[in-house]
Design an enzyme around this catalytic site. Structure first.
Site, PDB file in Angstrom:
ATOM      1  N   GLU A 323     -21.009 -18.514  11.609  1.00 46.97           N
ATOM      2  CA  GLU A 323     -20.961 -17.235  12.315  1.00 46.97           C
ATOM      3  C   GLU A 323     -19.883 -17.128  13.400  1.00 46.97           C
ATOM      4  O   GLU A 323     -20.164 -16.814  14.540  1.00 46.97           O
ATOM      5  CB  GLU A 323     -22.340 -16.939  12.929  1.00 46.97           C
ATOM      6  CG  GLU A 323     -23.399 -16.713  11.890  1.00 46.97           C
ATOM      7  CD  GLU A 323     -24.725 -16.273  12.486  1.00 46.97           C
ATOM      8  OE1 GLU A 323     -25.266 -15.279  11.985  1.00 46.97           O
ATOM      9  OE2 GLU A 323     -25.219 -16.911  13.421  1.00 46.97           O
TER      10      GLU A 323
HETATM   11  C1  ACM Z   1     -27.382 -19.700  10.663  1.00 49.00           C
HETATM   12  O1  ACM Z   1     -28.502 -19.204  10.406  1.00 49.00           O
HETATM   13  N1  ACM Z   1     -26.552 -19.045  11.438  1.00 49.00           N
HETATM   14  C2  ACM Z   1     -26.962 -20.969  10.132  1.00 49.00           C
END
Ligand code: ACM
Length: 683
Positions: A323
């Site tokens: 992310e």
């Molecule tokens: C995640 O759930 N960002 C690995």
């Protein structure tokens, strides 16, 4: 933190799953053994082994202090459950339970070590044999699950079990960043993992909301990057030893280059942005990121990994990698000119450059790198282990590229899905089903993920257990063990066993209900609590201005993710609607609906007393309305009568409205009452 879209992906996966018909490889008798995970091979014997005051267990063959401690823990559990004596003289009883251990396991537990055991129980004796202590630990847990109360006293059925795991990597991730989890919480969870035969604690120990490990090289990480709640190096060592005693590896995750806001508070020179940085208090994806273009960043990471590689003995080292929104990279002119000068065309390419550099540092410290599926790029070194979270496809893609992987898509236990949904997600299902046999070997297993946005030390047991047992079974038992009904039956029994080893989700719920209501025995609140569930996915942010300071003290925090009563009522409603219900089922449905109808009058005076319970006023009222409609539907169905068309229409609207989220809760019986109304005739 997860993107909202994942919930949709998960439900698609579940739809793709299927329940195999009964009558597979395992006999009906095996299916009813109240054990989770179900062993690979079971042959039922004659009679039972009675546990009484003459009980003793002896260790033969190879032994070591860890086995002695396992024996003591085993005897204490058994003593608490059955009353067998633990005093010194009892230790001189002739042992009828013989443990025979072949030899030592590796000094630092390794992925893929032999975990098999052979357990032979007859009415006269028990023999547990295993090549090394890991199998012994598993076999002892199987035995404990088999203990039951019979007319002859506490006993274990005669049975011969040959067992070994399907996958070598069976993990649970705990997020200690969003909400700090104290050491006793971690250790209790390790006890549960031992019972479930899980063998990896993946410790998500740093994130935007807190840096929770002590670094002596960079002390501002924990000093400025936490609220004072972090694990000292001694405590981390204690957890690692505790885990090793239970056959569990500890893999740390230091998420980078994003999810690093807490690092940047004390070490802003690492950052891509101008700062200043504060510990994040809100959840979700943050912009803060390391600067992948500065040599000083890698120097820092090298020293840091060197320190942590010594502290965490496991061969694997997780660097996160998930992310990155790239905003700080986009707005930093120096980073932009670096990318231009080095032909780095995108933020994904910049992250790949970072990952490749960090992988070399991890390898330099004799570790194998693991990362979330974002780290999978065309040139990712073959020994990097990919943790698939954005869909099962990346696991298959990793395997096709020659990378090993573990599955977490489908095992996000923070999403409040029922155990039965997690259960049907298979690491070799979905895209992985089409892999070649050689590629399939690269799929190492899976991990349940306990993200802690909405989880505190107070309710973590009810978030992890008992549902994680279903995932543990998926990762341990043969692939064709997929009967959801059998799983739920065994889950109810094994969950009770977890309570006897200190994991007690129901006690957590009860304590929270008592506090919410200011009442030592809030019976009416318990009735409501038993039939509401938190909604699936991450809907809570939509409803409150949620942050890390928000107390997790509402009914949504107190109730388990899956209502057992709701599921049982659904079974009754299905039986009644299809005309297959027994008299007993009709009576039970009526009893429950009457209880829910009458509960509102008892509960309402209590609810208006505090702001914590006030939000439940409409929830309780709706349950009553739904119950009234349910009882009318039962009347109509029982008498082969019908309901006036306009009334039936209104009833359906009411139950559908009641099924909508209220106070961040879902009514777990409204959909079943709708089913009953749908089954009535309209006049
Ligand atoms: C995640 O759930 N960002 C690995």
């Amino acid at each position: 933190m997860l993107k909202p879209g994942i919930a949709r992906i998960l439900s698609l996966l579940v739809v793709a799953g299927c329940i195999l018909p009964a009558g597979g490889r395992l006999s009906a008798q095996t299916e009813t053994l109240p054990v989770m995970p179900l062993p690979a091979h079971v042959v039922a014997g004659q009679g039972q082994f009675v546990i009484d005051g003459s009980f003793n267990l002896a260790l033969h063959g190879y032994t070591e202090p860890r086995l002695e401690r396992a024996r003591t823990r085993f005897l204490m559990r058994l003593s608490r459950e059955t009353g067998i004596p633990l005093w010194r003289e009892a230790q001189f009883n002739q042992a009828h339970f013989i443990v025979e251990t072949g030899g030592a396991s590796k000094p630092v537990q390794q992925l893929g070590e032999d975990e098999s055991y052979h357990l032979e129980i007859s009415s006269a004796q028990v023999r547990l044999t295993a090549p090394n202590p890991l199998g012994v630990l598993h076999g002892l847990q199987t035995f404990l699950q088999l203990v039951r109360i019979t007319p002859q006293g506490f006993s274990v059925p005669a049975v011969t079990i040959d067992d070994q795991p399907r996958f070598p990597w069976r993990g649970l991730m705990i997020d200690s960043s969003r909400h700090f989890m104290p050491i006793p919480t971690i250790e209790r969870t390790l006890d549960g993992m031992e019972a479930a035969k899980l063998n990896v604690l993946h410790w998500h120990i740093s994130d935007d909301q807190g840096f929770r490990a002590e670094s002596l090289k960079f002390p501002l990480l924990q000093k400025d990057g936490s609220d004072g709640l972090y694990y000292t190096q001694d405590q981390i060592g204690e957890v690692i030893n505790y885990a090793r005693d239970r056959g569990i590896r500890v893999v740390p995750e230091f998420d980078m280059p994003c999810h690093t806001q807490s690092w940047l508070v004390g070490y802003p020179k690492l950052a891509a942005g101008p700062g200043p940085y504060h510990i994040a208090t809100h959840m979700g994806v943050h912009d803060a990121a390391m600067d992948p273009t500065k040599e000083s960043t890698y120097k820092f990471i090298d020293t840091f990994i060197g320190e942590m590689a010594e502290l965490f003995p496991d061969t694997y080292f997780h660097i996160g990698g998930d992310e990155c929104n790239g905003k700080e990279w986009n707005s930093n002119p120096q980073i932009q000119s670096y990318m231009h000068a080095h032909g780095i065309a995108s933020n994904a390419a910049l992250q790949a450059y970072f990952t490749a550099r960090v992988q070399k540092l991890v390898a330099r410290h004799h570790k194998i790198m693991e990362g979330w599926d974002e780290v999978l790029q065309p040139g990712t070194p073959k020994d990097v282990v990919i943790q698939s979270w954005r869909g099962q496809a990346s696991l298959a893609e990793a395997a096709r590229q020659g990378n090993r992987g573990i599955l977490s898509t489908g095992y996000y236990i923070d999403l409040n899905q029922p155990a039965g949904e997690h259960y049907l997600v298979d690491p070799l299902g979905g895209d992985a089903a089409s892999l070649t046999p050689e590629q399939k070997k690269l799929v190492l297993g899976g991990e349940a993920t306990m993200w802690a946005e909405y989880v505190s030390p107070e309710n973590i047991d009810s978030r992890i257990w008992p549902r994680t047992l279903a995932i543990a079974e998926r990762l341990w038992s043969p692939q064709d063990v997929r009967d959801v009904g059998s799983m739920y039956k065994r889950l109810a029994i094994v969950a009770q066993k977890l309570e006897s080893c200190g994991i007690d989700p129901r006690a957590e719920t009860d304590a929270m209900l008592q506090r919410m209501s200011g009442n030592g025995d809030p019976e009416a609140l318990k009735v409501l609590a038993a039939v509401v569930e938190p909604p699936e996915g991450y809907t809570r942010n939509d409803h409150t201005n949620f942050n890390t300071f928000t107390p997790l003290n509402r009914l949504v925090d107190a109730v388990p993710p899956e209502s057992v009563t709701g599921r049982e009522f659904q079974q009754l409603a299905e039986a009644i609607a299809s005309g297959q219900a027994s008299q007993q089922q009709w009576q039970q449905a009526r009893r429950w609906l009457t209880l829910w109808r009458d509960n509102d009058a008892r509960l309402q005076p209590l609810l208006s007393k505090s702001s914590i319970t006030e939000e439940l006023i409409p929830v309780s009222h709706n349950l009553k309305e739904v119950a009234v409609i349910g009882l009318q539907a039962l009347d109509a169905l029982e008498n082969h009568g019908s309901i006036a068309a306009d009334q039936r229409e209104r009833d359906l609207k009411t139950v559908q409205a009641a099924a909508k989220q209220q106070a961040t809760l879902l009514d777990a019986v409204a959909p079943s009452v709708e089913l009953l109304v749908q089954a009535t005739k309209s006049e």
